[in-house]
Motif scaffolding. Sequence first.
Motif, PDB file in Angstrom:
ATOM      1  N   ALA A 112      -8.049  38.769   8.317  1.00 37.86           N
ATOM      2  CA  ALA A 112      -7.596  37.483   7.798  1.00 37.86           C
ATOM      3  C   ALA A 112      -6.233  37.611   7.133  1.00 37.86           C
ATOM      4  O   ALA A 112      -5.379  36.721   7.271  1.00 37.86           O
ATOM      5  CB  ALA A 112      -8.621  36.942   6.799  1.00 37.86           C
ATOM      6  N   PHE A 113      -6.007  38.700   6.421  1.00 36.82           N
ATOM      7  CA  PHE A 113      -4.703  38.912   5.785  1.00 36.82           C
ATOM      8  C   PHE A 113      -3.609  38.998   6.843  1.00 36.82           C
ATOM      9  O   PHE A 113      -2.542  38.387   6.701  1.00 36.82           O
ATOM     10  CB  PHE A 113      -4.734  40.193   4.950  1.00 36.82           C
ATOM     11  N   ALA A 114      -3.859  39.743   7.895  1.00 37.21           N
ATOM     12  CA  ALA A 114      -2.854  39.879   8.956  1.00 37.21           C
ATOM     13  C   ALA A 114      -2.552  38.526   9.603  1.00 37.21           C
ATOM     14  O   ALA A 114      -1.397  38.231   9.939  1.00 37.21           O
ATOM     15  CB  ALA A 114      -3.344  40.870  10.002  1.00 37.21           C
ATOM     16  N   HIS A 115      -3.574  37.701   9.744  1.00 38.37           N
ATOM     17  CA  HIS A 115      -3.392  36.400  10.393  1.00 38.37           C
ATOM     18  C   HIS A 115      -2.627  35.434   9.499  1.00 38.37           C
ATOM     19  O   HIS A 115      -1.788  34.657   9.982  1.00 38.37           O
ATOM     20  CB  HIS A 115      -4.759  35.809  10.742  1.00 38.37           C
ATOM     21  N   ARG A 116      -2.885  35.481   8.186  1.00 41.11           N
ATOM     22  CA  ARG A 116      -2.319  34.490   7.268  1.00 41.11           C
ATOM     23  C   ARG A 116      -0.970  34.892   6.695  1.00 41.11           C
ATOM     24  O   ARG A 116      -0.170  34.024   6.333  1.00 41.11           O
ATOM     25  CB  ARG A 116      -3.295  34.252   6.107  1.00 41.11           C
ATOM     26  N   ARG A 120       5.138  41.579   9.027  1.00 43.35           N
ATOM     27  CA  ARG A 120       5.011  42.702   9.954  1.00 43.35           C
ATOM     28  C   ARG A 120       4.441  43.870   9.164  1.00 43.35           C
ATOM     29  O   ARG A 120       5.142  44.546   8.418  1.00 43.35           O
ATOM     30  CB  ARG A 120       6.367  43.064  10.545  1.00 43.35           C
ATOM     31  N   THR A 121       3.146  44.077   9.314  1.00 44.71           N
ATOM     32  CA  THR A 121       2.461  45.084   8.501  1.00 44.71           C
ATOM     33  C   THR A 121       1.584  45.952   9.379  1.00 44.71           C
ATOM     34  O   THR A 121       0.809  45.440  10.195  1.00 44.71           O
ATOM     35  CB  THR A 121       1.574  44.414   7.422  1.00 44.71           C
ATOM     36  N   GLU A 122       1.715  47.256   9.216  1.00 43.52           N
ATOM     37  CA  GLU A 122       0.815  48.210   9.865  1.00 43.52           C
ATOM     38  C   GLU A 122      -0.311  48.510   8.880  1.00 43.52           C
ATOM     39  O   GLU A 122      -0.103  49.177   7.868  1.00 43.52           O
ATOM     40  CB  GLU A 122       1.562  49.484  10.238  1.00 43.52           C
ATOM     41  N   THR A 123      -1.484  47.985   9.171  1.00 44.32           N
ATOM     42  CA  THR A 123      -2.609  48.085   8.251  1.00 44.32           C
ATOM     43  C   THR A 123      -3.672  49.011   8.812  1.00 44.32           C
ATOM     44  O   THR A 123      -3.999  48.953   9.997  1.00 44.32           O
ATOM     45  CB  THR A 123      -3.229  46.702   7.992  1.00 44.32           C
ATOM     46  N   ALA A 281       1.384  41.721  -1.592  1.00 50.21           N
ATOM     47  CA  ALA A 281       0.983  40.594  -0.749  1.00 50.21           C
ATOM     48  C   ALA A 281      -0.527  40.613  -0.504  1.00 50.21           C
ATOM     49  O   ALA A 281      -1.185  39.559  -0.545  1.00 50.21           O
ATOM     50  CB  ALA A 281       1.735  40.644   0.579  1.00 50.21           C
ATOM     51  N   PHE A 282      -1.092  41.793  -0.253  1.00 46.52           N
ATOM     52  CA  PHE A 282      -2.535  41.887  -0.017  1.00 46.52           C
ATOM     53  C   PHE A 282      -3.302  41.576  -1.293  1.00 46.52           C
ATOM     54  O   PHE A 282      -4.335  40.894  -1.260  1.00 46.52           O
ATOM     55  CB  PHE A 282      -2.882  43.280   0.494  1.00 46.52           C
ATOM     56  N   LEU A 283      -2.805  42.052  -2.434  1.00 43.67           N
ATOM     57  CA  LEU A 283      -3.459  41.759  -3.703  1.00 43.67           C
ATOM     58  C   LEU A 283      -3.443  40.260  -3.974  1.00 43.67           C
ATOM     59  O   LEU A 283      -4.455  39.695  -4.435  1.00 43.67           O
ATOM     60  CB  LEU A 283      -2.761  42.524  -4.830  1.00 43.67           C
ATOM     61  N   HIS A 284      -2.328  39.605  -3.679  1.00 39.23           N
ATOM     62  CA  HIS A 284      -2.263  38.147  -3.832  1.00 39.23           C
ATOM     63  C   HIS A 284      -3.285  37.468  -2.918  1.00 39.23           C
ATOM     64  O   HIS A 284      -3.979  36.517  -3.331  1.00 39.23           O
ATOM     65  CB  HIS A 284      -0.852  37.653  -3.514  1.00 39.23           C
ATOM     66  N   THR A 288      -7.215  34.710  -3.348  1.00 33.80           N
ATOM     67  CA  THR A 288      -7.267  33.365  -2.782  1.00 33.80           C
ATOM     68  C   THR A 288      -8.697  32.937  -2.479  1.00 33.80           C
ATOM     69  O   THR A 288      -9.590  33.774  -2.293  1.00 33.80           O
ATOM     70  CB  THR A 288      -6.439  33.288  -1.487  1.00 33.80           C
ATOM     71  N   PRO A 289      -8.947  31.607  -2.399  1.00 35.22           N
ATOM     72  CA  PRO A 289     -10.276  31.131  -1.994  1.00 35.22           C
ATOM     73  C   PRO A 289     -10.694  31.640  -0.615  1.00 35.22           C
ATOM     74  O   PRO A 289     -11.880  31.879  -0.375  1.00 35.22           O
ATOM     75  CB  PRO A 289     -10.106  29.609  -2.006  1.00 35.22           C
ATOM     76  N   ALA A 290      -9.723  31.831   0.285  1.00 29.83           N
ATOM     77  CA  ALA A 290     -10.071  32.330   1.622  1.00 29.83           C
ATOM     78  C   ALA A 290     -10.681  33.719   1.549  1.00 29.83           C
ATOM     79  O   ALA A 290     -11.670  34.018   2.230  1.00 29.83           O
ATOM     80  CB  ALA A 290      -8.820  32.344   2.504  1.00 29.83           C
ATOM     81  N   ALA A 291     -10.106  34.586   0.719  1.00 26.18           N
ATOM     82  CA  ALA A 291     -10.658  35.936   0.565  1.00 26.18           C
ATOM     83  C   ALA A 291     -12.026  35.886  -0.102  1.00 26.18           C
ATOM     84  O   ALA A 291     -12.938  36.637   0.271  1.00 26.18           O
ATOM     85  CB  ALA A 291      -9.692  36.800  -0.241  1.00 26.18           C
TER      86      ALA A 291
END
Length: 318
Positions: A112-116, A120-123, A281-284, A288-291
């Motif tokens: 979900a993080f990658a989609h939202r 450009r992040t290598e996770t 960015a991931f911590l933010h 969120t409600p989505a997370a």
Amino acid sequence: MTVTQLSTFVLVARLGSVGAAARTLDVSESAVSQALTALRTHFGDPLIRRTGGGGMRLTPAGARLLPVASRMVALSGDAEAAVRAAWGAPDELRVVATSTLAEFVLPSLVEAFAHRSGRRTETSFGVAAGNEIRVLVENRLADVALGPCLGAARGGELVSEPLFRTQLVVVTGARVPRPPGPPRRWSWLVDASGTDPDADSGRLLRRLGVAEGHVWVFPNQAATWEAAAEGAGVAPAPAHLVSPRIRRDELRVLETPATPSDATWHATVLQPEHRSPATDAFLHFLRTPAATRIMREPGAGVPPSQFRPPVYVTLWGG
């Protein structure tokens, strides 16, 4: 002397054994031993000695080297990040979690993080025990850790933030009678978290006084619930994750002197000045409600055996 050798030394010193360091790095014990031998040869000192009780103890030289090596490993991570940024390479995000979160929550959160995010992040992500998580984040081998509250580490290096509150319950088969005797004499079915003293399941077994001979370890939490449904024993479970099986009349909740009990999932990161943009960015996103919805209703989950190898394993390629 290489960064790989120094990072190996730090992991062995912090985790207390060659085996624990090898499991964390996902390499053989002989690879860890070889890296230690090279570093010992370089310095002309054993650095770490085995003790009679099966543990390890730093020599005076090793004790002096440890904080310096930790700083060098951290600086190496900063250097790699700086070069990646100069090249315009995608941000790197390495997430590690305890087994339950890794099985049910982490894959969906990362997707979900990658989609939202639009970044450009290598996770990549991996599984670790509580004591391993602290070492990985402190030494820049992971960026974000999901699991127990690790609080402030030495020198206040780490920050733990509560993300999601649930309850820990104990379940057995819907039509299985309550086991006789006190809970410490029951057969307990656990995943790796049951052997982790920092995890909710591990703390529960300790509070109930359950001896090792009454604990059966399964490859993942879903397998423990299936075995419990068949009458093989009882299993700890986050209440909201196991509730679909309870609604399907596969499992039921057993009360114990220690459950239901409150449980909180935390995100642990470095102090702000040491975080990458991807980490922030991931911590933010985790706030969120989505997370929160994903953590509350993550879906079927992905067994740890199907994970991509953690990025920190690539340290061995250098």
